[in-house]
Design a protein around this motif. Structure first.
Motif, PDB file in Angstrom:
ATOM      1  N   GLY A  74     -11.059  -6.609 -10.922  1.00 15.96           N
ATOM      2  CA  GLY A  74     -10.194  -5.836 -10.036  1.00 15.96           C
ATOM      3  C   GLY A  74      -9.611  -4.586 -10.673  1.00 15.96           C
ATOM      4  O   GLY A  74      -9.930  -4.204 -11.803  1.00 15.96           O
ATOM      5  N   LEU A  75      -8.724  -3.945  -9.915  1.00 17.64           N
ATOM      6  CA  LEU A  75      -8.073  -2.701 -10.320  1.00 17.64           C
ATOM      7  C   LEU A  75      -6.558  -2.870 -10.209  1.00 17.64           C
ATOM      8  O   LEU A  75      -6.083  -3.718  -9.459  1.00 17.64           O
ATOM      9  CB  LEU A  75      -8.530  -1.553  -9.400  1.00 17.64           C
ATOM     10  N   PRO A  76      -5.773  -2.083 -10.954  1.00 17.40           N
ATOM     11  CA  PRO A  76      -6.202  -0.960 -11.802  1.00 17.40           C
ATOM     12  C   PRO A  76      -6.422  -1.346 -13.265  1.00 17.40           C
ATOM     13  O   PRO A  76      -6.956  -0.552 -14.034  1.00 17.40           O
ATOM     14  CB  PRO A  76      -5.015  -0.002 -11.687  1.00 17.40           C
ATOM     15  N   ARG A  77      -6.032  -2.604 -13.684  1.00 15.71           N
ATOM     16  CA  ARG A  77      -6.064  -2.918 -15.113  1.00 15.71           C
ATOM     17  C   ARG A  77      -7.086  -3.988 -15.492  1.00 15.71           C
ATOM     18  O   ARG A  77      -7.215  -4.314 -16.671  1.00 15.71           O
ATOM     19  CB  ARG A  77      -4.662  -3.352 -15.570  1.00 15.71           C
ATOM     20  N   ASP A 124       0.819  -1.223   0.000  1.00 16.54           N
ATOM     21  CA  ASP A 124       0.000   0.000   0.000  1.00 16.54           C
ATOM     22  C   ASP A 124       0.847   1.265   0.000  1.00 16.54           C
ATOM     23  O   ASP A 124       0.345   2.352   0.319  1.00 16.54           O
ATOM     24  CB  ASP A 124      -0.917   0.024   1.236  1.00 16.54           C
ATOM     25  N   ILE A 125       2.101   1.155  -0.387  1.00 19.41           N
ATOM     26  CA  ILE A 125       3.006   2.303  -0.294  1.00 19.41           C
ATOM     27  C   ILE A 125       2.527   3.468  -1.157  1.00 19.41           C
ATOM     28  O   ILE A 125       2.802   4.640  -0.870  1.00 19.41           O
ATOM     29  CB  ILE A 125       4.448   1.881  -0.690  1.00 19.41           C
ATOM     30  N   GLY A 126       1.764   3.167  -2.213  1.00 20.99           N
ATOM     31  CA  GLY A 126       1.252   4.229  -3.078  1.00 20.99           C
ATOM     32  C   GLY A 126       0.299   5.173  -2.384  1.00 20.99           C
ATOM     33  O   GLY A 126       0.103   6.316  -2.830  1.00 20.99           O
ATOM     34  N   LYS A 127      -0.306   4.724  -1.272  1.00 24.82           N
ATOM     35  CA  LYS A 127      -1.225   5.588  -0.525  1.00 24.82           C
ATOM     36  C   LYS A 127      -0.495   6.754   0.128  1.00 24.82           C
ATOM     37  O   LYS A 127      -1.131   7.739   0.529  1.00 24.82           O
ATOM     38  CB  LYS A 127      -1.965   4.781   0.539  1.00 24.82           C
ATOM     39  N   SER A 128       0.824   6.654   0.246  1.00 24.03           N
ATOM     40  CA  SER A 128       1.606   7.722   0.874  1.00 24.03           C
ATOM     41  C   SER A 128       1.952   8.835  -0.111  1.00 24.03           C
ATOM     42  O   SER A 128       2.524   9.855   0.281  1.00 24.03           O
ATOM     43  CB  SER A 128       2.902   7.146   1.467  1.00 24.03           C
ATOM     44  N   HIS A 155      -3.892   3.854  -6.048  1.00 21.45           N
ATOM     45  CA  HIS A 155      -2.708   3.729  -5.184  1.00 21.45           C
ATOM     46  C   HIS A 155      -1.800   2.575  -5.598  1.00 21.45           C
ATOM     47  O   HIS A 155      -0.586   2.607  -5.357  1.00 21.45           O
ATOM     48  CB  HIS A 155      -3.119   3.586  -3.711  1.00 21.45           C
ATOM     49  N   THR A 156      -2.352   1.548  -6.235  1.00 21.65           N
ATOM     50  CA  THR A 156      -1.522   0.430  -6.688  1.00 21.65           C
ATOM     51  C   THR A 156      -0.556   0.880  -7.777  1.00 21.65           C
ATOM     52  O   THR A 156       0.613   0.487  -7.786  1.00 21.65           O
ATOM     53  CB  THR A 156      -2.401  -0.709  -7.213  1.00 21.65           C
ATOM     54  N   TRP A 157      -1.037   1.718  -8.687  1.00 18.23           N
ATOM     55  CA  TRP A 157      -0.191   2.202  -9.773  1.00 18.23           C
ATOM     56  C   TRP A 157       0.834   3.192  -9.243  1.00 18.23           C
ATOM     57  O   TRP A 157       1.998   3.188  -9.651  1.00 18.23           O
ATOM     58  CB  TRP A 157      -1.045   2.861 -10.861  1.00 18.23           C
ATOM     59  N   ARG A 158       0.420   4.023  -8.312  1.00 18.70           N
ATOM     60  CA  ARG A 158       1.362   4.984  -7.725  1.00 18.70           C
ATOM     61  C   ARG A 158       2.476   4.241  -6.977  1.00 18.70           C
ATOM     62  O   ARG A 158       3.646   4.641  -7.037  1.00 18.70           O
ATOM     63  CB  ARG A 158       0.631   5.944  -6.774  1.00 18.70           C
ATOM     64  N   GLY A 159       2.111   3.160  -6.292  1.00 18.98           N
ATOM     65  CA  GLY A 159       3.111   2.356  -5.609  1.00 18.98           C
ATOM     66  C   GLY A 159       4.067   1.691  -6.587  1.00 18.98           C
ATOM     67  O   GLY A 159       5.286   1.630  -6.358  1.00 18.98           O
ATOM     68  N   PHE A 160       3.523   1.198  -7.694  1.00 22.15           N
ATOM     69  CA  PHE A 160       4.348   0.579  -8.733  1.00 22.15           C
ATOM     70  C   PHE A 160       5.373   1.567  -9.279  1.00 22.15           C
ATOM     71  O   PHE A 160       6.562   1.245  -9.421  1.00 22.15           O
ATOM     72  CB  PHE A 160       3.442   0.067  -9.857  1.00 22.15           C
TER      73      PHE A 160
END
Length: 345
Positions: free
Chosen positions: A216-219, A163-167, A183-188
């Motif tokens: 599911g998300l994001p893809r 969940d690091i993308g949430k930061s 947030h998954t893509w931002r973390g990636f």
């Protein structure tokens, strides 16, 4: 010890397990005598359940997969990492890697212990406890599935940082429906630039909200398009969200057996069946210290577990008081016609 609702705790009772802050420091130490003010404060910061010392169950100890020292160290490193990301600073992959090595050492040394995810959550530490719980669940599932140490470490890092993308804050005018803002893509995007990490770690963060049926998300990936690590973290993440109150849709934390039933209902639709089977082998359905009612209508407290039979613990039933007290232990692994009828939370 007994695992009790904070609403049922009375002043003068002794705290059974330490309560930690987000950065791993101690808020309340095990053994402290609780006061009205302490109980009120615990409620205010979001605590719903606590372990309490009880003379009738003083021999009951909670087996932990990771030590208190490991727990504090991982909390501390996660706190420093996320604070650095929020403030736009660089962060140390080496420290995260070292913390994960320590955590995996504990996991390998205690692989026969059933996971009991009963760490005391507050509004302050909930995100960190979630990260550690998902990491523990994922690591033990991966271990059961025969992953080697290098694979386990990549899985553990990916699950710890899922969940690091949430930061990473989004601009106010950002399109929340754009998959690349999830947030998954931002973390990636954050993790893929860390060359010290295997790229699979970044893909684990990217894919952990994907589902087998493509919902599911994001893809909207499905089945084999989703990496094994992400499928494992999907199970761990959903379970801990459910028992933590973040995945029920109404803010209510499910009891472990309720969450397990919810996950199994998603088998082969959203979640991988084989991974769910391994999940049920490593998690405690009725955590030690939980008050339950048996099918005989007797009430008791779970005092020990059976590896491989998480739904059939040993329950201590106490009747009477003083000199007329009667104590018996019901081993549900042997008493096959009896079952737990309800959890008395």
């Amino acid at each position: 010890m007994r695992f009790m609702s904070v609403e049922d705790i009375e002043p003068g009772q002794l705290l059974g397990r330490t309560v930690y802050s987000a950065n791993g420091t101690v808020l309340l130490s095990a053994g402290v005598q609780l006061t009205v003010y302490m109980i009120s404060t615990l409620k205010r910061i979001g605590v719903t359940m606590l372990y309490i010392k009880d003379a009738d169950f003083e021999d009951v100890e909670i087996e932990d997969v990771i030590s208190e020292a490991t727990k504090q160290a991982v909390f501390r490193e996660m706190s420093e990492t996320l604070e650095s990301i929020r403030s736009g600073k660089d962060w140390s992959t080496r420290k995260i890697s070292t913390s994960v090595d320590t955590l995996l050492t504990d996991v390998l040394n205690n692989k026969e212990v059933l996971l009991q995810l009963t760490e005391i959550r507050t509004a302050d530490n909930a995100d960190y406890i979630h990260a550690v719980n998902v990491c523990l669940l994922s690591s033990m599932i991966g271990l059961n599935m025969g992953l080697n140490y290098s694979q386990l470490k990549d899985l553990a890092i990916g699950s710890l940082l899922h969940d690091i993308g949430k930061s990473i804050s989004l601009p106010d005018d950002a399109d929340r429906n754009d998959p690349k803002n999830h947030h998954t893509w931002r973390g990636f995007e954050l993790l893929k630039h860390k060359r010290e990490f295997n790229l699979l770690i970044a893909h684990t963060a990217l894919q952990h909200h994907e589902r087998l049926n493509g919902s599911g998300l994001p893809r909207g990936l499905d089945h084999e398009a989703i990496h094994l690590f992400a499928k494992i973290v999907a199970v761990a993440n959903m379970y801990d969200n459910l028992i933590g109150g973040g995945g029920t849709g109404e803010g209510r934390a499910m009891l472990p057996h309720e969450a397990c039933e919810k996950l199994m209902a998603s088998s082969e639709q959203e979640l991988d069946h084989e991974i769910l089977i391994e999940f049920t082998r490593i998690v405690s359905v009725y955590p030690t210290g939980t008050s339950v009612r048996l099918s005989t209508k007797e009430t008791g407290v779970v005092v020990s577990q059976h590896r491989g039979l998480p739904g059939r613990p040993v329950v201590r039933v106490i009747r009477g008081a003083g000199e007329d007290i009667d104590v018996k232990e019901v081993d549900l692994a042997r008493e096959t016609t009896l079952f737990i009828e309800a959890v008395l939370a």
